[in-house]
Design a protein around this motif. Structure first.
Motif, PDB file in Angstrom:
ATOM      1  N   LEU A  67       2.280 -10.699  18.764  1.00  0.00           N
ATOM      2  CA  LEU A  67       2.511 -10.773  17.317  1.00  0.00           C
ATOM      3  C   LEU A  67       1.398 -11.539  16.603  1.00  0.00           C
ATOM      4  O   LEU A  67       1.247 -11.423  15.395  1.00  0.00           O
ATOM      5  CB  LEU A  67       3.854 -11.442  17.017  1.00  0.00           C
ATOM      6  CG  LEU A  67       5.089 -10.666  17.461  1.00  0.00           C
ATOM      7  CD1 LEU A  67       6.352 -11.463  17.158  1.00  0.00           C
ATOM      8  CD2 LEU A  67       5.136  -9.307  16.789  1.00  0.00           C
ATOM      9  N   PRO A  70      -2.036  -9.025  15.349  1.00  0.00           N
ATOM     10  CA  PRO A  70      -2.052  -8.415  14.019  1.00  0.00           C
ATOM     11  C   PRO A  70      -1.679  -9.403  12.906  1.00  0.00           C
ATOM     12  O   PRO A  70      -1.400  -9.001  11.789  1.00  0.00           O
ATOM     13  CB  PRO A  70      -1.019  -7.293  14.131  1.00  0.00           C
ATOM     14  CG  PRO A  70      -0.062  -7.773  15.153  1.00  0.00           C
ATOM     15  CD  PRO A  70      -0.873  -8.596  16.127  1.00  0.00           C
ATOM     16  N   ARG A  71      -1.662 -10.674  13.221  1.00  0.00           N
ATOM     17  CA  ARG A  71      -1.365 -11.735  12.254  1.00  0.00           C
ATOM     18  C   ARG A  71       0.057 -11.608  11.678  1.00  0.00           C
ATOM     19  O   ARG A  71       0.290 -11.873  10.511  1.00  0.00           O
ATOM     20  CB  ARG A  71      -2.384 -11.793  11.128  1.00  0.00           C
ATOM     21  CG  ARG A  71      -3.814 -12.012  11.567  1.00  0.00           C
ATOM     22  CD  ARG A  71      -3.992 -13.383  12.239  1.00  0.00           C
ATOM     23  NE  ARG A  71      -5.378 -13.676  12.491  1.00  0.00           N
ATOM     24  CZ  ARG A  71      -5.977 -13.495  13.659  1.00  0.00           C
ATOM     25  NH1 ARG A  71      -5.323 -12.978  14.660  1.00  0.00           N
ATOM     26  NH2 ARG A  71      -7.229 -13.829  13.838  1.00  0.00           N
ATOM     27  N   MET A  72       0.998 -11.195  12.515  1.00  0.00           N
ATOM     28  CA  MET A  72       2.396 -11.150  12.096  1.00  0.00           C
ATOM     29  C   MET A  72       3.035 -12.531  12.237  1.00  0.00           C
ATOM     30  O   MET A  72       4.071 -12.793  11.656  1.00  0.00           O
ATOM     31  CB  MET A  72       3.169 -10.115  12.893  1.00  0.00           C
ATOM     32  CG  MET A  72       2.766  -8.702  12.581  1.00  0.00           C
ATOM     33  SD  MET A  72       3.726  -7.559  13.571  1.00  0.00           S
ATOM     34  CE  MET A  72       3.496  -6.057  12.646  1.00  0.00           C
ATOM     35  N   ILE A  73       2.408 -13.380  13.055  1.00  0.00           N
ATOM     36  CA  ILE A  73       2.833 -14.766  13.218  1.00  0.00           C
ATOM     37  C   ILE A  73       1.571 -15.597  13.380  1.00  0.00           C
ATOM     38  O   ILE A  73       0.571 -15.127  13.915  1.00  0.00           O
ATOM     39  CB  ILE A  73       3.793 -14.920  14.424  1.00  0.00           C
ATOM     40  CG1 ILE A  73       4.419 -16.315  14.450  1.00  0.00           C
ATOM     41  CG2 ILE A  73       3.102 -14.597  15.724  1.00  0.00           C
ATOM     42  CD1 ILE A  73       5.562 -16.449  15.443  1.00  0.00           C
ATOM     43  N   ARG A 121       7.986  -3.806   0.429  1.00  0.00           N
ATOM     44  CA  ARG A 121       7.617  -4.359   1.738  1.00  0.00           C
ATOM     45  C   ARG A 121       7.894  -3.374   2.866  1.00  0.00           C
ATOM     46  O   ARG A 121       7.132  -3.303   3.833  1.00  0.00           O
ATOM     47  CB  ARG A 121       8.364  -5.676   2.000  1.00  0.00           C
ATOM     48  CG  ARG A 121       7.876  -6.833   1.157  1.00  0.00           C
ATOM     49  CD  ARG A 121       6.417  -7.111   1.307  1.00  0.00           C
ATOM     50  NE  ARG A 121       6.091  -7.544   2.644  1.00  0.00           N
ATOM     51  CZ  ARG A 121       4.885  -7.807   3.091  1.00  0.00           C
ATOM     52  NH1 ARG A 121       3.851  -7.664   2.305  1.00  0.00           N
ATOM     53  NH2 ARG A 121       4.690  -8.185   4.328  1.00  0.00           N
ATOM     54  N   PHE A 125       5.142  -2.013   5.479  1.00  0.00           N
ATOM     55  CA  PHE A 125       5.373  -2.014   6.922  1.00  0.00           C
ATOM     56  C   PHE A 125       5.106  -0.619   7.504  1.00  0.00           C
ATOM     57  O   PHE A 125       4.408  -0.481   8.511  1.00  0.00           O
ATOM     58  CB  PHE A 125       6.811  -2.463   7.207  1.00  0.00           C
ATOM     59  CG  PHE A 125       7.132  -2.631   8.658  1.00  0.00           C
ATOM     60  CD1 PHE A 125       6.599  -3.684   9.379  1.00  0.00           C
ATOM     61  CD2 PHE A 125       7.993  -1.755   9.295  1.00  0.00           C
ATOM     62  CE1 PHE A 125       6.909  -3.856  10.720  1.00  0.00           C
ATOM     63  CE2 PHE A 125       8.311  -1.912  10.632  1.00  0.00           C
ATOM     64  CZ  PHE A 125       7.764  -2.966  11.347  1.00  0.00           C
ATOM     65  N   TYR A 128       1.417   0.205   7.369  1.00  0.00           N
ATOM     66  CA  TYR A 128       0.701  -0.567   8.384  1.00  0.00           C
ATOM     67  C   TYR A 128       0.717   0.171   9.722  1.00  0.00           C
ATOM     68  O   TYR A 128      -0.322   0.354  10.352  1.00  0.00           O
ATOM     69  CB  TYR A 128       1.323  -1.960   8.530  1.00  0.00           C
ATOM     70  CG  TYR A 128       0.677  -2.777   9.619  1.00  0.00           C
ATOM     71  CD1 TYR A 128      -0.486  -3.494   9.360  1.00  0.00           C
ATOM     72  CD2 TYR A 128       1.203  -2.818  10.906  1.00  0.00           C
ATOM     73  CE1 TYR A 128      -1.107  -4.229  10.357  1.00  0.00           C
ATOM     74  CE2 TYR A 128       0.595  -3.547  11.910  1.00  0.00           C
ATOM     75  CZ  TYR A 128      -0.557  -4.248  11.626  1.00  0.00           C
ATOM     76  OH  TYR A 128      -1.166  -4.970  12.614  1.00  0.00           O
ATOM     77  N   TYR A 141      -1.533  -7.987   9.377  1.00  0.00           N
ATOM     78  CA  TYR A 141      -0.360  -7.504   8.640  1.00  0.00           C
ATOM     79  C   TYR A 141      -0.083  -8.394   7.434  1.00  0.00           C
ATOM     80  O   TYR A 141       0.316  -7.935   6.386  1.00  0.00           O
ATOM     81  CB  TYR A 141       0.859  -7.489   9.567  1.00  0.00           C
ATOM     82  CG  TYR A 141       2.138  -7.068   8.886  1.00  0.00           C
ATOM     83  CD1 TYR A 141       2.370  -5.727   8.600  1.00  0.00           C
ATOM     84  CD2 TYR A 141       3.093  -7.994   8.517  1.00  0.00           C
ATOM     85  CE1 TYR A 141       3.526  -5.327   7.966  1.00  0.00           C
ATOM     86  CE2 TYR A 141       4.253  -7.611   7.885  1.00  0.00           C
ATOM     87  CZ  TYR A 141       4.474  -6.273   7.610  1.00  0.00           C
ATOM     88  OH  TYR A 141       5.611  -5.889   6.979  1.00  0.00           O
ATOM     89  N   TYR A 142      -0.331  -9.663   7.614  1.00  0.00           N
ATOM     90  CA  TYR A 142      -0.065 -10.688   6.611  1.00  0.00           C
ATOM     91  C   TYR A 142      -0.913 -10.437   5.371  1.00  0.00           C
ATOM     92  O   TYR A 142      -2.112 -10.207   5.470  1.00  0.00           O
ATOM     93  CB  TYR A 142      -0.404 -12.046   7.230  1.00  0.00           C
ATOM     94  CG  TYR A 142      -0.222 -13.242   6.355  1.00  0.00           C
ATOM     95  CD1 TYR A 142       1.036 -13.811   6.185  1.00  0.00           C
ATOM     96  CD2 TYR A 142      -1.300 -13.840   5.723  1.00  0.00           C
ATOM     97  CE1 TYR A 142       1.205 -14.931   5.406  1.00  0.00           C
ATOM     98  CE2 TYR A 142      -1.141 -14.959   4.944  1.00  0.00           C
ATOM     99  CZ  TYR A 142       0.115 -15.512   4.785  1.00  0.00           C
ATOM    100  OH  TYR A 142       0.270 -16.627   4.007  1.00  0.00           O
ATOM    101  N   ASN A 150       5.773 -14.185   1.780  1.00  0.00           N
ATOM    102  CA  ASN A 150       5.068 -14.881   2.854  1.00  0.00           C
ATOM    103  C   ASN A 150       5.792 -16.189   3.156  1.00  0.00           C
ATOM    104  O   ASN A 150       5.409 -17.247   2.688  1.00  0.00           O
ATOM    105  CB  ASN A 150       3.618 -15.173   2.449  1.00  0.00           C
ATOM    106  CG  ASN A 150       2.775 -13.936   2.399  1.00  0.00           C
ATOM    107  OD1 ASN A 150       3.177 -12.878   2.870  1.00  0.00           O
ATOM    108  ND2 ASN A 150       1.597 -14.041   1.822  1.00  0.00           N
TER     109      ASN A 150
END
Length: 181
Positions: A67, A70-73, A121, A125, A128, A141-142, A150
């Motif tokens: 995660l 893809p910069r999801m976290i 959103r 998603f 993406y 993703y962020y 955010n």
């Protein structure tokens, strides 16, 4: 409140406050949390506690690395869960991660519904993943900037720690035994 709960609460609260104020969780704080967790586990369980600390700290990194790409976290969130995992142990940190995601989903859904941006959103998603499938390229993703959707993941992590302390899920206190030769 026992020492274990005081330490967990302090770590999660300090990380959340730092994240909300500066949008980062400093590495110095994370290192302090790792050291505190290791010292606590060794004091409580002896050298078997060090093994429990290690696996509790490593497991969040292994589980959440996919995660991060893809910069999801964020890396700070993974390091926070790693520090908490060292303190909690592997079984409890897996539960903490799951409950953190659940709390984050509830919090995020409430924000998106309240602001009327839920469908926007969902479209982002879908776009993406459509782009990823088409280009085979991982992009962040962020979406940067002061955006209401955010959320700081340290908030759901803090919520999960509070639920843990309230007895919603518990830590397995079984001692790890090291193999003997």
């Amino acid at each position: 409140m026992p020492l274990y709960e005081n330490l967990l609460y302090s770590m999660a609260l300090l990380a959340m406050v730092m994240d909300l104020k500066t949008e980062t969780i400093p590495n110095e704080g994370i290192c302090l949390f790792w050291g505190t967790g290791l010292a606590y586990r060794i004091a409580r369980d002896g050298w078997a506690g060090a093994a429990g600390w290690f696996w509790g700290a490593v497991l969040p990194v292994l589980l959440l690395a996919a995660l991060f790409l893809p910069r999801m976290i964020g890396a700070g969130d993974i390091k926070l869960l790693s520090a908490l995992g060292g303190m909690m142990g592997p079984a409890a940190v897996v539960k903490c991660i799951g409950i953190s995601f659940f709390c984050g989903a509830v919090l995020g859904a409430a924000i998106l519904i309240d602001t009327g941006t839920l469908f926007l959103r969902l479209r982002h998603f879908a776009d993406y993943f459509r782009t990823f499938i088409k280009t085979k390229t991982v992009v962040p993703y962020y979406q940067r900037g002061e955006r209401l959707e955010n959320i700081h993941f340290s908030v759901p992590v803090f919520m999960a720690v509070m639920l843990h302390m309230g007895g919603i899920y518990s830590v397995s206190y079984t001692h790890l035994t090291l193999p003997t030769t």
